[in-house]
Motif scaffolding. Sequence first.
Motif, PDB file in Angstrom:
ATOM      1  N   GLY A 205      37.821  27.058  45.567  1.00  0.00           N
ATOM      2  CA  GLY A 205      36.812  26.965  44.516  1.00  0.00           C
ATOM      3  C   GLY A 205      37.386  27.321  43.156  1.00  0.00           C
ATOM      4  O   GLY A 205      37.105  26.646  42.146  1.00  0.00           O
ATOM      5  N   ILE A 206      38.220  28.365  43.121  1.00  0.00           N
ATOM      6  CA  ILE A 206      38.852  28.778  41.854  1.00  0.00           C
ATOM      7  C   ILE A 206      39.809  27.700  41.361  1.00  0.00           C
ATOM      8  O   ILE A 206      39.850  27.375  40.161  1.00  0.00           O
ATOM      9  CB  ILE A 206      39.592  30.120  42.041  1.00  0.00           C
ATOM     10  N   MET A 207      40.594  27.127  42.313  1.00  0.00           N
ATOM     11  CA  MET A 207      41.548  26.069  41.949  1.00  0.00           C
ATOM     12  C   MET A 207      40.837  24.861  41.351  1.00  0.00           C
ATOM     13  O   MET A 207      41.291  24.276  40.366  1.00  0.00           O
ATOM     14  CB  MET A 207      42.367  25.655  43.178  1.00  0.00           C
ATOM     15  N   LYS A 208      39.690  24.502  41.944  1.00  0.00           N
ATOM     16  CA  LYS A 208      38.927  23.366  41.416  1.00  0.00           C
ATOM     17  C   LYS A 208      38.336  23.714  40.040  1.00  0.00           C
ATOM     18  O   LYS A 208      38.279  22.876  39.137  1.00  0.00           O
ATOM     19  CB  LYS A 208      37.809  22.973  42.381  1.00  0.00           C
ATOM     20  N   TYR A 209      37.939  24.983  39.888  1.00  0.00           N
ATOM     21  CA  TYR A 209      37.331  25.434  38.630  1.00  0.00           C
ATOM     22  C   TYR A 209      38.326  25.361  37.480  1.00  0.00           C
ATOM     23  O   TYR A 209      37.965  25.040  36.342  1.00  0.00           O
ATOM     24  CB  TYR A 209      36.799  26.862  38.794  1.00  0.00           C
ATOM     25  N   ILE A 210      39.621  25.679  37.776  1.00  0.00           N
ATOM     26  CA  ILE A 210      40.624  25.674  36.704  1.00  0.00           C
ATOM     27  C   ILE A 210      41.261  24.286  36.526  1.00  0.00           C
ATOM     28  O   ILE A 210      42.224  24.131  35.771  1.00  0.00           O
ATOM     29  CB  ILE A 210      41.715  26.732  36.946  1.00  0.00           C
ATOM     30  N   GLY A 211      40.741  23.306  37.279  1.00  0.00           N
ATOM     31  CA  GLY A 211      41.162  21.923  37.039  1.00  0.00           C
ATOM     32  C   GLY A 211      42.124  21.312  38.037  1.00  0.00           C
ATOM     33  O   GLY A 211      42.660  20.219  37.805  1.00  0.00           O
ATOM     34  N   ALA A 212      42.389  21.985  39.164  1.00  0.00           N
ATOM     35  CA  ALA A 212      43.274  21.402  40.191  1.00  0.00           C
ATOM     36  C   ALA A 212      42.625  20.159  40.796  1.00  0.00           C
ATOM     37  O   ALA A 212      41.418  20.148  41.062  1.00  0.00           O
ATOM     38  CB  ALA A 212      43.562  22.431  41.283  1.00  0.00           C
ATOM     39  N   THR A 213      43.413  19.125  40.989  1.00  0.00           N
ATOM     40  CA  THR A 213      42.875  17.888  41.566  1.00  0.00           C
ATOM     41  C   THR A 213      42.662  18.057  43.063  1.00  0.00           C
ATOM     42  O   THR A 213      43.241  18.950  43.691  1.00  0.00           O
ATOM     43  CB  THR A 213      43.837  16.707  41.327  1.00  0.00           C
ATOM     44  N   ASP A 214      41.833  17.158  43.618  1.00  0.00           N
ATOM     45  CA  ASP A 214      41.585  17.199  45.067  1.00  0.00           C
ATOM     46  C   ASP A 214      42.868  17.020  45.860  1.00  0.00           C
ATOM     47  O   ASP A 214      43.073  17.672  46.893  1.00  0.00           O
ATOM     48  CB  ASP A 214      40.576  16.118  45.460  1.00  0.00           C
ATOM     49  N   TRP A 215      43.741  16.132  45.394  1.00  0.00           N
ATOM     50  CA  TRP A 215      44.974  15.867  46.129  1.00  0.00           C
ATOM     51  C   TRP A 215      45.948  17.036  46.057  1.00  0.00           C
ATOM     52  O   TRP A 215      46.697  17.296  46.999  1.00  0.00           O
ATOM     53  CB  TRP A 215      45.645  14.584  45.633  1.00  0.00           C
ATOM     54  N   PHE A 216      45.927  17.775  44.936  1.00  0.00           N
ATOM     55  CA  PHE A 216      46.772  18.964  44.839  1.00  0.00           C
ATOM     56  C   PHE A 216      46.339  19.994  45.878  1.00  0.00           C
ATOM     57  O   PHE A 216      47.169  20.697  46.466  1.00  0.00           O
ATOM     58  CB  PHE A 216      46.662  19.574  43.430  1.00  0.00           C
ATOM     59  N   ILE A 217      45.024  20.076  46.111  1.00  0.00           N
ATOM     60  CA  ILE A 217      44.491  21.007  47.112  1.00  0.00           C
ATOM     61  C   ILE A 217      44.743  20.478  48.529  1.00  0.00           C
ATOM     62  O   ILE A 217      45.027  21.242  49.456  1.00  0.00           O
ATOM     63  CB  ILE A 217      42.981  21.223  46.878  1.00  0.00           C
TER      64      ILE A 217
END
Length: 296
Positions: A205-217
């Motif tokens: 959730g934090i990674m998505k909040y700071i702008g990480a893409t779905d594929w990076f996750i």
Amino acid sequence: MKISTIKYFILDSLKSLKRNRTISLASVATVAATLFILGVFLLAMLDVKVLVKDVESRVEIRVFLNNDITIAQEKDLGKKLKGMNEVQSVTYETKNQAMDKFKDQIGENNKALVEGLDKDNPLPNAFVVKVKTPEMVASVVNNIKDAKGIYEIQDGRKIVDKIIAITKTIKWVGMVLFAILIGVSLFLIGNTIKITVYSRRKEIGIMKYIGATDWFIRWPFIIEGMIIGIAGSIIGCIALYYSYNIVYTKAASSLFLGQLISPKYVLTTISWEFLLVGLLIGSIGSILSMRKFLAV
């Protein structure tokens, strides 16, 4: 994609596998079992296919002649057989030649069984007919079955039909079992990834909040699934090779099973197929399990 990023994905995947080692090992074992069973049926299919070709190459029609057949009837029958488009070759076998062949087949140790038969040979003269394909046997038999002077006609169609029936059974049983085990593998790998994702849902959730893409996750989890798939494929391939090598060694002395696929085929061909299937199972299982959690 940068090397540092790839390194991060791989290290993250290895840490996740270590944290969930029990279910990861269960997933690896399931993939290995799936591919092992697939390999068993694949080798069985290949061996049966080789056997069918060998049997088909030996399929011949033996036209046994009456003892009282006239020379004219014998010549007419031979001419008729040689004139058929389906016929590859026609050989005339005398009763003495048939007896010599029979003696060779039973071997030196059993020659006492045929002592005295040379003087009163019960075997008939015959035409040995080889056809171009096994499917043409029926046509040739139908064309000569009413000819005069024939005692009996023998062909190998029943053997070929039985082997083809066995081949189809092995094929369908293998496909059903493979489909079931693929489903189980995807389920276990998916659960492995789900447990990992669930334990790290806040981090995601934090990674998505700071702008990480779905594929990076996604990538660390996909690599995790791929590692499970590769490990399972290697174990499955090793188990298949040694198991098949035992069967091959025991069957090598048998004349009937002398045409089995070499165990080297497992290492040279099936191993690469296993790796590809293992990668696909692992990556697909991971991708499917991630859909829900990426909606955070």
